[in-house]
Design an enzyme around this catalytic site. Sequence first.
Site, PDB file in Angstrom:
ATOM      1  CB  SER A 598      -0.864   0.193   1.437  1.00  0.00           C
ATOM      2  OG  SER A 598      -1.614   1.433   1.585  1.00  0.00           O
ATOM      3  CE1 TYR A 611      -4.680  -1.932   4.944  1.00  0.00           C
ATOM      4  CE2 TYR A 611      -3.569   0.228   4.425  1.00  0.00           C
ATOM      5  CZ  TYR A 611      -3.968  -0.956   3.997  1.00  0.00           C
ATOM      6  OH  TYR A 611      -4.107  -1.209   2.493  1.00  0.00           O
TER       7      TYR A 611
END
Length: 730
Positions: A598, A611
Amino acid sequence: MTMKIQEFEHVNYLWDDHVASQLDAVERLRYRSNILGADQRITNTGGGNTSSKIKMTDPLSGEEVDVLWVKGSGGDLRTSTRANFASLYMDKFLSLESIYNKAEVKGVKTEIEDSMVDMYRHTTFGLNPAASSIDTPLHGLIPFRHVDHTHPISAIAIAASKDQEQLTQKVFGGEVGWVPWQRPGFDLGLVIRDALKKNPKLKGLIMGQHGLINWADDDKACYELTLSLIESAALYIKQHDKGKKTFGGQKYKSLNEEERNKLLVQLLPKLRGMVSQKNRFIGTVHVTDKVLQFVNSVDAERLAEIGTSCPDHFLRTKIKPLYVDWNPQKDSAESLPEKLEAGLAEYRSDYASYYEACKHPNSPARRDPNPTVILIPGLGLIAWGKNKSESRVTAEFYSLAIEVMRSSEAISEYQGLPRQEAFDIEYWLLEEAKLKRMPPEKEFARNVVVVIGAGSGIGKATAHRIAKEGAHVVCADLSEDAAQATAKELVEMYGVGIGVAGTGISGCGSAIALAVDITKREGIRAMLENVVLAYGGVDNIIITVGIFVPPDKQGYIPDDKWALTYAVNATGPFFVADEAKKIWQAQGLKTSLIIATSANAAVAKQGSFAYDTSKAAANHLVRELAIELSPLVRVNGLAPATVVEGSSMFPRDRVISSLTKYNISFDESESTESLRDKLAEFYAQRTLTKSPVTLADQAEMAYLLSSSKFSKTTGQIITVDGGLHEAFLR
Ligand SMILES: [Zn+2]
């Protein structure tokens, strides 16, 4: 010799007067072909052809003319549609004989014979684009309205027996004649016509080392004749069945299913690597009682060496299979790959000698010398092909050849096609021309690609993208239903292919669905083992799964959610790589692994640190794995950002909370898609390119990174985020 319907024991009688009565003459031919092709005992996939001579109005003269409708080149009786049939003016077709006769040198395998195939195009009726096959004269030169040419097991068994001519007489009592083996073409049509001229009572012919041809003036009568001739041959064979003495009796015992699968899982990747040194192959495992009876038998080695007889079988199965004399009761599992290695070396050198001994000055260059069929006692049959469909057909053909050998050895002695004749089919210039006309293979042809997360979002889009490039796609997902849905879409789009073979999961098409929880190592191992059983190995793996657990209103993430985030985003991809490593190393074939990380991995911000840090770990995992798995596997990361469209990570409540956070006005009654568009547009405006980032953008990069286009890139993270300067890697 019409039989009553209930008398057919060895073929399925499928003719339905009600169905046939509603069809026009061409559709009746299509119907007859489909029901003949539906029974493997009547003909193999792609094998045989049918025809009808039909009176039609000539669009040029308005007069009634005779038109030969005959199954064209390629295609398959079972699945044929009207478009698979060529149509030729009968008078023009018959006039070709004078052209043939004018040639100075004529006869089987002469130049004029091959060049006749191009002449058929000049006789086309009704602008029909379907190409005529080399078997066209077998139909056109027979003065009956309907002709069936099939490759039935029981008829080939007679045709491949040492005393085939006498057997034909014995079984059919003079109703069916016999012609010796001859490569199909114009001359074989003339030979068949002459046999019929000499004996006008003939209803059909056994074609030596090949199959059956028969005719009638009524289509239903022709169909019933085909069935009754096959039935007669099958009955004769049944009366002579050798029972326990079949194939000289059993030498070995089969392993049970659990032992067999355990061994196959170990063996297949290694074996795939061995046969794929020149071209990568896809495998099909075919294990039936009949196959096991053969591979376990005393005579298997001798019969395997003779090779397959029917030219149709032989093109896929090659001149002969590789039989490995491994004792499933006494020899160790470790000794099997060694025996295979030695067997393969011998096979390749045999193949080279065969090529050298049989080649002509103008023969095409030698092709891949590896076997396409491998027989192992206790285990069964493993077939290899350039794709799943081809390997399934190959497995089908050899299992039919086993039936032919069983039958032939029951009534006589089995004999194969003479080596030179086999060569002249395999390296036929017309076949070579067909191969050259085929479009180039796609980027992911011959590849098995596992997409973990294929049930939705980027994974689903990636599965579609790589399927377009010819990949065999394993759609893996936590949700089995979602994985099934993607696999089903792919199979509907690209078809299941041809061929009726493959046991268990190996009977699959070009896409399968498997459930997997990426946090469980055993589950990942089981999933990969299923891929190996389905396709024979594993190539690229693309992992797109990820989890984002939003913090509560106080910004708090519970410990178990923190652990889950790491388990899915960082540890999971490691488990996958670690489990796949054993398969990749056994194969020894170059491949790649893509892990979706990401843009957040590089950007520190409030509220998403579980995350973000897990994705940062995944980024570094990419680099570690690139070193660990080199030189066999390239490992790269794909770093998407803010793909809102279709993402399971952007459910409605997260979209609403984001819109609220950024003060973007919206109405609670708006659809989720409309809310997502608003958020996507907002995110787009934050990027350097000012464009929303789509699933298709991510799928394109996942594909490119896995492909040979990035063959020199490993250990890198490539962003697809529209340009976020905060996420620049440094
Ligand atoms: Zn044929």
